[in-house]
Design an enzyme around this catalytic site. Sequence first.
Site, PDB file in Angstrom:
ATOM      1  CG  ASP A 533      40.577  35.898  47.979  1.00 45.86           C
ATOM      2  OD1 ASP A 533      41.804  34.987  48.185  1.00 45.86           O
ATOM      3  OD2 ASP A 533      39.895  35.861  47.033  1.00 45.86           O
ATOM      4  CD  GLU A 613      45.259  65.605  28.223  1.00 43.10           C
ATOM      5  OE1 GLU A 613      44.251  65.472  28.573  1.00 43.10           O
ATOM      6  OE2 GLU A 613      45.789  65.286  26.899  1.00 43.10           O
TER       7      GLU A 613
END
Length: 729
Positions: A533, A613
């Site tokens: 928030d 990777e």
Amino acid sequence: MNITYHEASGIFSLRTEHTLYQMQADPTGHLLHLYYGLDTGDGMDYLVRCSDHGFSGNPYDQRANRGYSLDTLPQECSVSGTGDYRISALKTVDVHGSRSAELLYDSHRIIDGREPLEGLPYVHPAEDTQTLEITLKDPVIGLKVILLYHVFPETDVITRSGVLINESSTEIVVEKAASACVDIPYGTWDVIHFHGRHCMERMPERQRLGHGVTAFGSRRGMSSHHSNPFVILAAPTTGENQGECMSVMLMYSGNHLEEMEVDQTESTRLVAGIHPDGFSWHLGSGEKFSTAEAIISYSARGLNGLSQNLHELIRKYVIPEPFRKGIRPVLLNSWEAMYFDFDAEKILSLARSAAELGMEMLVLDDGWFGKRDDDNSGLGDWVVNESKLGCPLSEVSKKIHAMGLKFGLWFEPEMINEDSDLFRSHPEYAVTDPGRKPVMARNQMVLDMSRKEVVDYLYQAMTQILDHVEIEYVKWDFNRSIANAYSSALSAAQQGEVLHRFILGTYDLLERLRSRYPSLLIEGCSGGGGRFDAGMLFYCPQIWCSDDTDAIERLEIQRGTSYGYPVSTMGAHVSAVPNHQSGRVTGLKTRGIVAQSGTFGYELNPGLLSDAEKETIRGQIRDYRQYAELINYGTYYRLTELEHGDFEAWMFVSPDKQECLVNVVCTHVRVNGPYPFVRLMGLDPQARYCLETEKRTFTGAALMYGGFSLPQFRGEDPAVQLYFRQEAI
Ligand code: GLA
């Protein structure tokens, strides 16, 4: 002048670059809301009509004028008990037990700049910010209400908060003190709200507002995974790129309520603020109470336009100053890599692999303190567990810095385990009801942040570590909802204050730490995005978006979050496959593209990856560095509508429109499916943009009006990232 007052009509006008917010202190002294929308250059009082609607009473002085009713007039600060039967922004009880209030205009001031909100987060002033203070009074109960408005012209935002002052000699109990009250007298509106759950936060849901009250909110003591303190009202035809919409976002991290009411006259009222359930505040004679700040914005450029207003505001004026520029470090977090199973050696080897791959910070997550080998004990004991680590934390930090990395540390300050030294010595620090066993969650309780001595203890314990160990980043977690909201330090009458005082205590601790360590990067977290928030963003420039790190799930979570919050605030990491929450295997390229649209990092053990990777990750970090400015400070567009098909697309355009980055991720590969197609946004229509990978250029107009199609998606990594750059003329 962004704020003006027209003496003859009593009209207040708040202007931003495109919008006008208007109010009027009418001849009876009531403050009417006149208008919010595109700037009309006019006084909008002509919109207000008065006629007798029946069963809508009249203020005593207006008894001869049956059309004048607070029940049908648009109010700027609705109160209860005096004839407005709709939802109210303010509810009080006076010394006699009367629940009525009536607020009348007293005076106003227009001031350059703005003052901070005491003890609460607020939007920092821009250079041209002005403040309007309107003082309203109820002479009968002796209540003064100062409505505070601030204008942020370039972002089309105004903010509103209020201060209640008890001018009587007796106590006034405040039972509801909302931050915003917006009456929209005409039109049909959809509401978009953001519901969710742990691991699936901020899911946008759009619904037509019908008659009566529609409400969303949280009673969990936290803004919550379940309902974000942010709502949008949109015209039924409004989409991502067209139509009008407005929003209210609360800068508050505790209980909140957003209510919308469509009344008998088809007008819509939106009231948002601290949730009144369980709340009551005893305002003694001469005392003040501040409401949380509400961020209010309007866009006639659709939902993307509204999001862009809020993104700009949050990036420039909400998050702490040192983080409004620059790119945050690419981090490796130890949580999904090792959980509680580590010692210094393992952490250092994690750091070594982070450095080798080009990452910039190692974050040591939960498990480094007290007795904490699982999530059943230790919270509250913020003392380094050197016997687990095998050495002092300062040594770990030194070695990590010697590798060229920054170092970050996890805390969950507001919590306490029963099995902790803190609980054994201070059981009264835990929030519990007298004589009742508390509700447990993750086997923990919350600390009573309404007590100053608790905040002092945490400040002391945290600074003890932060002063002695080189730490650039703190992850601030909060892993349960609050129950048994009772404080043994407050009187019986004051128990309705506990949850708000809790949040004030948390803000106080954050503020103290922030002023002691201004360059410390604090990442908010609450079991992922349970306290995402604007209140937390005032202290924490980024917040871990969700504990769900599955890239396909994250597409929805990050999209939902983007309606209100910029990507530079969303913690997003590439994690291992099969994903620890969903078990899904998603290609590394897709995982990278999704996490790059956030504060980028990794949450896996690189030691378990193949060389190929690792090479891909090196490339991802290189790409991220190249695009980071564009991603973090560019203009963000959702390219797919809310109800989209098999792929999600979004883009970033640099403010000078020189470059853009388009991301398309397929969520469902179809055999012989249609070509994915997107229309780009925000480009210069005349300019030519080059797409290196296709070795050709396109006009901005072609990309925006004709759009761009992609080959059908196949395989386990169905995602594309396209970088366009303007050709020099
Ligand atoms: C929460 C956070 C996670 C991790 C754990 C540690 O769930 O969201 O990222 O920090 O706590 O206990």
